[in-house]
Design a protein around this motif. Structure first.
Motif, mmCIF file in Angstrom:
data_model
loop_
_atom_site.group_PDB
_atom_site.id
_atom_site.type_symbol
_atom_site.label_atom_id
_atom_site.label_comp_id
_atom_site.label_asym_id
_atom_site.label_seq_id
_atom_site.Cartn_x
_atom_site.Cartn_y
_atom_site.Cartn_z
ATOM 1 N N UNK A 12 19.071 16.571 44.428
ATOM 2 C CA UNK A 12 18.026 15.690 44.231
ATOM 3 C C UNK A 12 17.667 15.433 45.558
ATOM 4 N N UNK A 13 16.252 15.356 46.240
ATOM 5 C CA UNK A 13 16.018 15.236 47.455
ATOM 6 C C UNK A 13 15.963 13.682 47.775
ATOM 7 N N UNK A 14 16.083 13.471 49.056
ATOM 8 C CA UNK A 14 16.022 11.878 49.357
ATOM 9 C C UNK A 14 14.618 11.504 49.886
ATOM 10 N N UNK A 15 13.851 12.262 50.005
ATOM 11 C CA UNK A 15 12.495 12.127 50.173
ATOM 12 C C UNK A 15 11.634 13.294 50.175
ATOM 13 N N UNK A 16 10.198 13.015 49.839
ATOM 14 C CA UNK A 16 9.387 14.238 49.917
ATOM 15 C C UNK A 16 8.303 14.151 50.725
ATOM 16 N N UNK A 17 7.710 15.077 51.325
ATOM 17 C CA UNK A 17 6.447 15.252 51.978
ATOM 18 C C UNK A 17 5.258 15.610 51.209
ATOM 19 N N UNK A 18 4.224 15.504 52.019
ATOM 20 C CA UNK A 18 2.801 15.900 51.149
ATOM 21 C C UNK A 18 2.873 17.242 50.544
ATOM 22 N N UNK A 19 3.361 18.178 51.225
ATOM 23 C CA UNK A 19 3.471 19.493 50.493
ATOM 24 C C UNK A 19 4.349 19.376 49.192
ATOM 25 N N UNK A 20 5.565 19.049 49.258
ATOM 26 C CA UNK A 20 6.577 18.463 48.190
ATOM 27 C C UNK A 20 5.383 17.933 47.054
ATOM 28 N N UNK A 21 4.835 16.842 47.554
ATOM 29 C CA UNK A 21 3.980 16.028 46.446
ATOM 30 C C UNK A 21 3.043 16.934 45.920
ATOM 31 N N UNK A 22 2.440 17.747 46.537
ATOM 32 C CA UNK A 22 1.566 18.837 45.863
ATOM 33 C C UNK A 22 2.172 19.766 44.917
ATOM 34 N N UNK A 23 3.341 20.076 45.272
ATOM 35 C CA UNK A 23 4.190 20.944 44.399
ATOM 36 C C UNK A 23 4.245 20.331 42.981
ATOM 37 N N UNK A 24 5.078 18.774 43.076
ATOM 38 C CA UNK A 24 4.898 18.147 41.970
ATOM 39 C C UNK A 24 3.532 18.168 41.149
ATOM 40 N N UNK A 25 2.758 17.854 41.745
ATOM 41 C CA UNK A 25 1.466 17.603 41.222
ATOM 42 C C UNK A 25 0.916 19.023 40.420
ATOM 43 N N UNK A 26 1.353 20.170 40.793
ATOM 44 C CA UNK A 26 0.951 21.452 40.036
ATOM 45 C C UNK A 26 1.378 21.264 38.987
ATOM 46 N N UNK A 27 2.576 20.632 38.366
ATOM 47 C CA UNK A 27 2.862 20.726 37.024
ATOM 48 C C UNK A 27 1.807 19.857 35.944
ATOM 49 N N UNK A 28 1.200 19.246 36.844
ATOM 50 C CA UNK A 28 0.064 18.115 35.759
ATOM 51 C C UNK A 28 -1.361 18.918 35.937
ATOM 52 N N UNK A 29 -1.387 19.973 36.451
ATOM 53 C CA UNK A 29 -2.833 20.651 36.416
ATOM 54 C C UNK A 29 -3.150 20.580 34.987
ATOM 55 N N UNK A 30 -4.427 20.233 34.843
ATOM 56 C CA UNK A 30 -4.979 20.641 33.542
ATOM 57 C C UNK A 30 -5.451 22.002 33.216
ATOM 58 N N UNK A 31 -5.337 22.306 32.053
ATOM 59 C CA UNK A 31 -5.677 23.763 31.684
ATOM 60 C C UNK A 31 -6.977 23.773 31.573
ATOM 61 N N UNK A 32 -7.753 24.855 32.180
ATOM 62 C CA UNK A 32 -9.201 24.701 31.933
ATOM 63 C C UNK A 32 -9.794 26.149 31.541
#
Length: 205
Positions: free
Chosen positions: A70-90
């Motif tokens: 587990x990472x201690x902290x995440x930067x913006x690029x990491x944040x985008x990586x996590x948000x990619x899992x929530x991308x709606x199917x279109x």
């Protein structure tokens, strides 16, 4: 900068800016987010599996940085990586892209259950999640929650390995098993990021 998981050319600047604004809100204008930054998110306070959701944001498997830890902290690029899992199917996705996106969403959920990163969801891990989910219900006692988890796990076993022999031990749900269990279930209604107050537009890679 975003090559690890995001195809930036397919994401508008407005969407990137929207996510960046929320990142800055969560981080308090710092370059990284730590777990304690999620303490002031009201919707998370009401979620019985709050700790597992937050941990998933820092799980190296979800960050695509390694098989465990587990990472201690995440930067913006990491944040985008996590948000990619929530991308709606279109509707612009072909069938292969839809299946890939769905599989990545399920992998994120699988990692939330598989707390020891061994590639299997054991009965004990399954129990822990079910007990946490039911913890806010005053009408369900802990033993009842365990019984519900046991029954759900055995049902999962029957889906994955068929009728079990009396002396057969089910070692746990693998990711392939997890895909079978979720087959035909609408994952879109199960994964959302309302607590982030954003539309997750980062793309699956």
């Amino acid at each position: 900068m975003f090559s690890r998981s995001i195809r930036v050319g397919a994401v508008s600047s407005d969407q990137i800016e929207q996510l960046h604004r929320r990142f800055k809100q969560l981080s308090g204008d710092q370059p990284t987010i730590r777990k304690e930054n999620f303490n002031n998110v009201p919707d998370l306070d009401l979620n019985p599996i709050r700790s597992k959701i937050i941990r998933a944001f820092f799980d190296n498997r979800n960050l695509r940085k390694g098989p465990s830890g587990v990472a201690d902290e995440i930067n913006f690029e990491d944040f985008l990586t996590i948000m990619s899992y929530f991308r709606p199917i279109d509707i612009t996705m072909d069938e292969e892209q839809v299946q890939l996106c769905r599989k990545e969403k399920l992998r994120f959920l699988f990692h939330m259950y598989d707390s020891d990163s061994d590639g299997r969801i054991t009965l004990e891990e399954y129990r822990n999640v079910v007990e946490e989910l039911l913890s806010g219900n005053p009408h369900i006692e802990k033993e009842s929650a365990r019984s519900i988890a046991d029954g759900a796990m055995m049902e999962a076993a029957s889906v994955c390995v068929g009728q079990m022999e009396p002396d057969q031990v089910y070692e746990g749900i693998t990711f392939d098993d997890f895909l079978k269990i979720w087959q035909g279930i609408d994952i879109e209604t199960k994964m959302h990021v309302r607590f982030l107050n954003v539309e997750a537009m980062a793309l699956c890679h």
